[in-house]
Design a protein around this motif. Structure first.
Motif, short mmCIF file in Angstrom:
data_model
loop_
_atom_site.label_atom_id
_atom_site.label_comp_id
_atom_site.label_asym_id
_atom_site.label_seq_id
_atom_site.Cartn_x
_atom_site.Cartn_y
_atom_site.Cartn_z
N GLU A 82 16.18 29.08 -28.98
CA GLU A 82 17.27 29.24 -29.93
C GLU A 82 18.35 28.18 -29.70
OE1 GLU A 82 20.55 32.63 -30.44
OE2 GLU A 82 18.49 33.35 -30.73
N ASP A 83 18.68 27.91 -28.44
CA ASP A 83 19.67 26.87 -28.11
C ASP A 83 19.21 25.51 -28.60
OD1 ASP A 83 21.27 28.76 -26.89
OD2 ASP A 83 20.72 28.18 -24.84
N LEU A 84 17.94 25.21 -28.40
CA LEU A 84 17.39 23.93 -28.85
C LEU A 84 17.46 23.82 -30.37
CD1 LEU A 84 15.95 21.24 -28.32
CD2 LEU A 84 13.79 22.51 -28.37
N ASN A 85 17.09 24.88 -31.08
CA ASN A 85 17.15 24.88 -32.54
C ASN A 85 18.56 24.67 -33.04
OD1 ASN A 85 14.40 25.18 -32.86
ND2 ASN A 85 14.50 27.40 -32.97
N ARG A 87 21.00 23.06 -31.45
CA ARG A 87 21.38 21.67 -31.19
C ARG A 87 20.75 20.73 -32.20
NH1 ARG A 87 19.66 20.75 -25.51
NH2 ARG A 87 19.08 22.89 -25.43
N LEU A 88 19.50 21.00 -32.56
CA LEU A 88 18.81 20.15 -33.55
C LEU A 88 19.45 20.30 -34.93
CD1 LEU A 88 15.10 20.63 -32.44
CD2 LEU A 88 16.52 18.59 -32.11
N SER A 89 19.87 21.50 -35.27
CA SER A 89 20.49 21.75 -36.56
C SER A 89 21.86 21.06 -36.68
CB SER A 89 20.67 23.25 -36.79
OG SER A 89 19.43 23.88 -36.86
N ALA A 90 22.54 20.92 -35.57
CA ALA A 90 23.87 20.33 -35.55
C ALA A 90 23.84 18.80 -35.73
CB ALA A 90 24.59 20.68 -34.26
N GLN A 91 22.69 18.23 -35.56
CA GLN A 91 22.58 16.75 -35.65
C GLN A 91 22.58 16.27 -37.08
OE1 GLN A 91 19.14 15.60 -33.37
NE2 GLN A 91 20.21 15.88 -31.45
#
Length: 91
Positions: A82-85, A87-91
């Motif tokens: 969930e944390d990785l998702n 961070r990826l969405s914030a890019q």
């Protein structure tokens, strides 16, 4: 760098280990040359990795993760995903 990692075995169990390269180590497990535990449970898939500053810290963290119940390990894996998702969405 030093890592603690978890791989999911074919039977759904989780194996926790230490490595300086979890991706390479996962390949070794899948070649049947890894831990005895994973040899009869192939293939395995890398589902979690955590970077630690020193080998000692990684080995200590490995020990602590091995003390967790299966459900607690699953929650840790889900949280990391969930944390990785996020961070990826914030890019």
């Amino acid at each position: 760098m030093h890592y603690v990692y978890m791989v999911r075995c074919r039977d759904g169990t989780l194996y926790t280990g230490y490595s300086t390269d979890p991706v390479r180590r996962t390949k070794v497990h899948n070649q049947g040359k890894g831990a005895k535990y994973t040899r009869s449970r192939l293939p395995v898939a890398l589902v979690y990795q955590e970077c630690c500053p020193t080998k000692e810290a990684a080995l200590s963290r490995e020990w602590h993760l091995k003390q967790l119940k299966h459900s607690e390990k699953e929650a840790l894996i889900a949280s990391a995903k969930e944390d990785l998702n996020e961070r990826l969405s914030a890019q």
